[in-house]
Design an enzyme around this catalytic site. Sequence first.
Site, PDB file in Angstrom:
ATOM      1  N   LYS A  66       0.801  -1.235   0.000  1.00  0.00           N
ATOM      2  CA  LYS A  66       0.000   0.000   0.000  1.00  0.00           C
ATOM      3  C   LYS A  66       0.834   1.285   0.000  1.00  0.00           C
ATOM      4  O   LYS A  66       0.385   2.305  -0.510  1.00  0.00           O
ATOM      5  CB  LYS A  66      -0.964   0.007   1.194  1.00  0.00           C
ATOM      6  CG  LYS A  66      -2.113  -0.986   1.033  1.00  0.00           C
ATOM      7  CD  LYS A  66      -3.113  -0.860   2.165  1.00  0.00           C
ATOM      8  CE  LYS A  66      -4.307  -1.766   1.920  1.00  0.00           C
ATOM      9  NZ  LYS A  66      -5.394  -1.581   2.896  1.00  0.00           N
ATOM     10  N   ASP A 102     -10.164   3.008   1.394  1.00  0.00           N
ATOM     11  CA  ASP A 102     -10.364   2.502   2.762  1.00  0.00           C
ATOM     12  C   ASP A 102     -11.042   3.557   3.640  1.00  0.00           C
ATOM     13  O   ASP A 102     -11.787   3.227   4.551  1.00  0.00           O
ATOM     14  CB  ASP A 102      -9.022   2.113   3.404  1.00  0.00           C
ATOM     15  CG  ASP A 102      -8.468   0.809   2.847  1.00  0.00           C
ATOM     16  OD1 ASP A 102      -9.270  -0.032   2.385  1.00  0.00           O
ATOM     17  OD2 ASP A 102      -7.235   0.637   2.861  1.00  0.00           O
ATOM     18  N   TYR A 212     -12.495  -9.061   9.539  1.00  0.00           N
ATOM     19  CA  TYR A 212     -13.705  -9.744   9.070  1.00  0.00           C
ATOM     20  C   TYR A 212     -13.548 -11.261   8.985  1.00  0.00           C
ATOM     21  O   TYR A 212     -14.485 -11.964   8.612  1.00  0.00           O
ATOM     22  CB  TYR A 212     -14.247  -9.153   7.758  1.00  0.00           C
ATOM     23  CG  TYR A 212     -13.309  -9.194   6.576  1.00  0.00           C
ATOM     24  CD1 TYR A 212     -12.513  -8.098   6.277  1.00  0.00           C
ATOM     25  CD2 TYR A 212     -13.238 -10.303   5.755  1.00  0.00           C
ATOM     26  CE1 TYR A 212     -11.660  -8.113   5.202  1.00  0.00           C
ATOM     27  CE2 TYR A 212     -12.385 -10.329   4.663  1.00  0.00           C
ATOM     28  CZ  TYR A 212     -11.601  -9.231   4.399  1.00  0.00           C
ATOM     29  OH  TYR A 212     -10.749  -9.251   3.323  1.00  0.00           O
TER      30      TYR A 212
END
Length: 266
Positions: A66, A102, A212
């Site tokens: 990233k 994000d 998640y």
Amino acid sequence: MELYGVIGSPIKHSLSPVLHNWAFHYLGYREKTYCSWEVKKEELKTFLSHLDLYQIKGLSVTIPLKEAVLNHVQAQSERVKEIKAANTLFKTSRGWKAENTDVYGFLKPLKDLNLDLSSALVLGAGGASRAVVYGLKLLGLKEIYLSNRTYSKAEKLAQEFDLISLRWEERKKVEAELIVNTTSLGLKGDKEGLTPWDYPFKNTKIAYDLIYTPLQTRFLAQAKKAGLITLSGLNMFVYQGLEQFRLFTGQEFPVAKAMLLLRQYL
Ligand code: ATR
């Protein structure tokens, strides 16, 4: 054929191909396909130099790339410049542009609750934490606390974004309305069953876990038992994907259907 995909390492557990391929199909884009490519940091430059050759039109970017992708793009959005990380690359007429969806992914489920929040405690000061604190700043929260096991990292991030840093042992002293877990505590594997918040919830209204897998972490299970509103990382994942999809196609997929689809894979 137009190619899209996600790059990072390890990549095989990414749900982005499921989400984007379903959405392409749902909206009738028969010529678009979304792949996943295992790309390590040292392979990034070579990979990105072949994008045009392979007719790749858009990329999702995940750990550990990233930050590194920013050295290889022609343009960056304002938010990418401030967060210093991107999770999306898309083709514009002037070359490749880096965006960070994000932030939208994190904020959208919170905004949908329609609560007027004034304080938050963010746990963890890694890469994911940067988009979260940037988002909370955008929301205009008056008090934003940041606590991290390694205090120096919390201090550094707090200084950069004008937050209040707390030592890890001090985190329970804060009675924030929102608590966000950006640490890996609770993640499937050897940290499953752990929680960054083993205390009673006092003033807290919302518990938000970026994890998640599993969908319900110990942090969220305890918050639910205490009567709090809970948000899992699936919410953030779907909405960051939605904004990516908009950048890739200009269209939106139905979010509720996407959630149902992804739950089958979790
Ligand atoms: P990411 O870039 O995805 O946020 P990361 O940089 O590995 O990943 O960050 C993980 C976060 O979880 C960090 O805030 C880390 O704390 P440190 O900075 O002290 O390493 C936090 N974390 C991981 N294991 C932890 C543990 N056992 N207790 C408390 N915090 C932990």
